[in-house]
Enzyme design. Structure first.
Site, PDB file in Angstrom:
ATOM      1  N   ASP A  61      -0.466   1.301   3.005  1.00 36.44           N
ATOM      2  CA  ASP A  61      -1.949   0.848   2.346  1.00 36.44           C
ATOM      3  C   ASP A  61      -1.816   0.472   0.784  1.00 36.44           C
ATOM      4  O   ASP A  61      -0.855   0.645   0.403  1.00 36.44           O
ATOM      5  CB  ASP A  61      -3.070   1.924   2.610  1.00 36.44           C
ATOM      6  CG  ASP A  61      -4.243   1.178   2.632  1.00 36.44           C
ATOM      7  OD1 ASP A  61      -4.577   0.260   2.297  1.00 36.44           O
ATOM      8  OD2 ASP A  61      -5.229   1.766   3.396  1.00 36.44           O
TER       9      ASP A  61
HETATM   10  C1  NOJ Z   1      -7.083  -0.715   1.540  1.00 35.44           C
HETATM   11  C2  NOJ Z   1      -7.718  -0.464   2.914  1.00 35.44           C
HETATM   12  O1  NOJ Z   1      -7.481   1.163   3.168  1.00 35.44           O
HETATM   13  C3  NOJ Z   1      -6.962  -0.984   4.136  1.00 35.44           C
HETATM   14  O2  NOJ Z   1      -7.845  -0.931   5.201  1.00 35.44           O
HETATM   15  C4  NOJ Z   1      -7.089  -2.495   3.790  1.00 35.44           C
HETATM   16  O3  NOJ Z   1      -6.568  -3.285   4.740  1.00 35.44           O
HETATM   17  C5  NOJ Z   1      -6.393  -2.802   2.580  1.00 35.44           C
HETATM   18  N1  NOJ Z   1      -6.940  -2.109   1.267  1.00 35.44           N
HETATM   19  C6  NOJ Z   1      -6.322  -4.225   2.070  1.00 35.44           C
HETATM   20  O4  NOJ Z   1      -7.216  -4.542   1.728  1.00 35.44           O
END
Ligand code: NOJ
Length: 759
Positions: free
Chosen positions: A284
């Protein structure tokens, strides 16, 4: 029959031979490519960047992206939106980088792409798997028409804590339902063939257990027994893997004190060895770097830890890019570990057909035709109507009469800014249909609609500032609360019925949007109390990104339609349902608590040693002095304009053995005055086990249309595998013994019988 079987065997073996030869070809291709790659170029593939410019989805954005692409230091980008921009970036990669390796282009395509559907939690309330699959299919069609080949979806985190803002993105509290939704979404996005130009790589997230953060506070610690993980939290991720999901995103939280992104047990032992996952794993947003704050070492150490754990791609943080070479030199990671990660990323690109045509998703004509098409718009409206849950309807308050004066009141009644809900990064708020417009669009001449805002979403300026990070969602009026209220009361006075549209702003849920109170803001409640005093029929339409404490609302409303955040067509969809052109059929996928203190409250909890016999307080029982144990509204609950009766359950046998099946049948009758759909739900309870087992577990459901007055036999076949669970050795077992079986229209109001599982 034999011939059919033989035919099937031949087809399956042909398919697997084709697959094998496809895999062999892919291996040859990737082997040859990797032979040409330098170490730097291999590490470059493990790097996922976001150049900014779009909606920020994290705290930092990447710098020097063009230069890095040319140097072969980038494997993929996200947050680049639009066919043209994607083409330009892809040109940089295939024209300017030495090996011309195309990029992946990802995005948070969460509930629709440019056409915004209801938030995932809302969609899950439809219990309509073909519809959910179609929502992902349509989103993939639109996103790929705009150049994208990778969606950071589905989010399948089981969530039992409505304080957690990201509950909005999942399918609620139940592992069985969550697994069905996970599968439907993956099939919808990938459609079994990534080589097509209208399918994309799905990415199941957040692996794992992200929904169980302590206190419902985002990014917080998760601490859970393995038995609970295996039985309750892991099944939806596993279902996505079984459905062939191409990629997985690791979560921010710790598991057994080790952050998921650097957790080898999770990413390698469980995911790859036990589950056989062959795709790629992406971190993430900066979750590699965040392990520094978790206290696991410096950037070099946490990057090496992540790679060794089984992480392939580093989102935004550039820890892989900047430290892996050094770690290799110092013997802290191996060449094989870098090669394996690189290979998995190249394989994803190969499967998508990017090596054959890096621009296959960049097609202006498709973009013009398929984005925001009528088909998408109609679907958005249909999906919304199916996601709404009717929680109360006294004496047929709804549907509304198609005559008279309606007072449409509330901060969300004529509001475009909050209709799309959280994580609509590519949606256009201006396309939203507010409820006021939807009611007018219905074009019923005999109905007079009056409108007043009545209250702000919140009067708290500090709170509004925190919510308004992506633009104004809470718009604090220049008028005083009293002036707005007076106007609302004056409008309501002229009406036959009050429809109050209240609730949460879209960014009151979602990432980094946890709440410790889950009521609608107090100033809105004050408005409702004033309206209630008028003694007119009071219909509440509540928008939200999370389950709410609805005590007052359930007691005082004459009718209550809970709509979560319904997407861009929500106003039209609400009009469809309020006027009775569509009969609501949604059912809650979370138990709604009586208050915050009860959290977590979920229907499938374990049996305790001192259970409560009724909902009344008993000394030395597991209960509270000040609130009942039961939720305010049970899992699976939702009304229709019609009503349904259930016969007793008939079983095909009194027992089944470990190779057999048992059939449970009920007759369901539509006893009301409307045609309508009902979600018939099947639950079991394992009476005795080697470990404590849940009091109830969903094992099947069917959404069925009944004409008014119609009766249908509804049957479920239960196999031994449906009765199994992970025991304390984490082995999936089925234990002979007695089971209860329940069938009903929600988890509480059920018919009940028993059967035995014998050896
Ligand atoms: C953080 C989020 O937790 C995740 O769900 C998302 O896909 C990414 N950022 C990218 O935006």
């Amino acid at each position: 029959m034999k011939r059919l079987l033989l035919g099937l065997i031949i087809i399956t073996s042909l398919q697997s031979t084709a697959q094998q030869s496809g895999d062999a070809k892919m291996k040859l291709y990737v082997d040859a490519l990797m032979k040409k790659m330098t170490l730097d170029e291999k590490i470059g593939q493990l790097n996922l960047l976001t150049p900014g410019g779009g909606v920020a989805t994290g705290a930092v954005v990447s710098k020097g992206v063009e230069e890095k692409i040319a140097k072969g230091q980038v494997g993929g980008l996200f947050g680049v939106i639009g066919e043209e921009k994607i083409r330009q970036a892809q040109e940089l990669a295939v024209n300017n980088s030495r090996l011309k390796i195309p990029l992946l282009f990802g995005s948070d395509v969460i509930h629709g792409y440019k056409t915004t559907f209801p938030i995932p939690l809302g969609l899950s309330c439809s219990w309509d798997m073909p519809m959910i699959e179609r929502s992902a299919r349509l989103a993939a069609t639109e996103a790929t028409a705009d150049g994208l080949n990778w969606a950071f979806s589905p989010m399948v985190d089981i969530a039992r804590d409505p304080r957690w803002g990201r509950i909005a993105e999942g399918a609620g509290e139940d592992p069985y339902l969550g697994s069905q939704v996970a599968k439907a979404m993956v099939v919808g996005y990938q459609n079994g063939d990534l080589s097509k130009d209208n399918t994309l790589l799905a990415c199941v997230k957040h692996f794992a257990l992200y929904g169980a953060a302590d206190g419902g506070r985002d990014y917080n610690t998760v601490d859970m027994s393995k038995v609970k993980m295996y039985n309750d939290y892991l099944p939806p991720y596993k279902a996505a893997v079984d459905a062939g999901v191409g990629s997985i995103m690791s979560s921010f939280n710790t598991i057994d004190n080790i952050p998921a992104t650097g957790n080898r047990w999770l990413l390698t032992d469980l995911l790859r060895k036990q589950w056989g996952f062959k795709g790629m794993v992406v971190s993430d947003y900066t979750s590699v770097n965040e392990m520094i704050d978790h206290g696991l070492g410096d950037l070099q150490a946490v990057s090496a830890l992540s790679l060794k754990a089984g992480l392939d791609m580093d989102m935004v943080g550039e820890g892989f890019l900047t430290t892996l070479k050094k770690s290799l030199g110092e013997g802290k990671v191996t060449q094989k570990e870098i090669d394996d990660a690189c290979r998995r990323i190249l394989e994803a690109k190969y499967k998508l057909g990017l090596f054959t045509d890096p621009f296959k998703y960049c097609n202006k004509e498709r973009a013009a035709k398929e984005i925001l098409s009528d088909e998408q718009k109609h679907a958005a409206r249909e999906f919304a109507t199916k996601s709404f849950v009717l929680l109360k309807n006294n004496q047929g308050t709804l549907p509304l009469k198609k005559s008279g004066t309606i007072a449409l009141i509330g901060p969300l009644a004529n509001n475009k800014a909050n209709m799309l809900g959280t994580w609509a990064v590519s949606g256009n708020r201006d396309l939203s249909i507010p409820v006021f417009d939807g009611m007018k669009n219905a074009g019923i001449k005999e109905v007079n609609i009056l409108y007043a805002k009545g209250a702000n979403i919140s009067d708290d300026t500090l709170f509004a500032k925190k919510v308004n990070v992506f633009g104004t969602r809470i718009d604090i009026d220049k008028r005083s609360a009293l002036e707005m209220m007076d106007e609302a009361v004056a409008v309501a006075k002229q009406s036959d019925v009050i429809v109050a549209v209240v609730g949460e702003a879209s960014e009151m849920s979602g990432e980094s949007a946890s709440r410790s109170s889950i009521t609608i803001p107090q100033n809105q409640k004050k408005l409702l109390k004033e309206l209630k005093k008028m003694g007119k029929p009071l219909v509440l339409v509540i928008m939200s990104g999370r389950p709410l404490d609805l005590n007052w609302e359930m007691e005082n409303a004459d009718a209550l339609l809970f709509v979560y955040h319904g997407g861009q067509e929500v106003g039209n969809a609400i009009a469809d349902v309020l006027y009775g052109d569509v009969n609501p059929s949604g059912k809650l996928t979370n138990s709604f608590p009586r208050n915050v203190g009860q959290i977590p409250v979920y229907y499938n909890h374990l049996k305790t040693g001192r259970p409560q016999a009724t909902d009344k307080f008993e000394k030395f029982r597991s209960n509270y002095l000040d609130v009942e144990n039961s939720p305010l509204i049970p899992f699976g609950y939702g009304l229709s304009y019609s009503s349904f009766s259930y016969s007793d359950i008939k079983l095909s046998a009194a027992s089944l053995n470990t190779t057999g099946k048992i059939k449970a049948t009920v007759t369901v009758t539509n006893t009301g005055n409307y045609d309508g759909e009902e979600v018939v739900q099947l639950y079991t309870r394992d009476m005795v086990g080697s470990i404590a087992r849940p009091v109830q577990e969903l094992k099947g459901f069917q959404k069925i249309m009944f004409k008014k007055g119609e009766s249908k036999e509804v049957s479920f076949t239960i196999g031994v595998e449906d009765l199994g669970f992970y025991n304390s050795d984490l082995k999936f077992v089925t234990e002979p013994g007695e089971f209860k079986l329940f069938i009903g229209g929600n988890s509480k109001d059920v018919k009940e019988t028993t059967f035995k599982l014998v050896k």
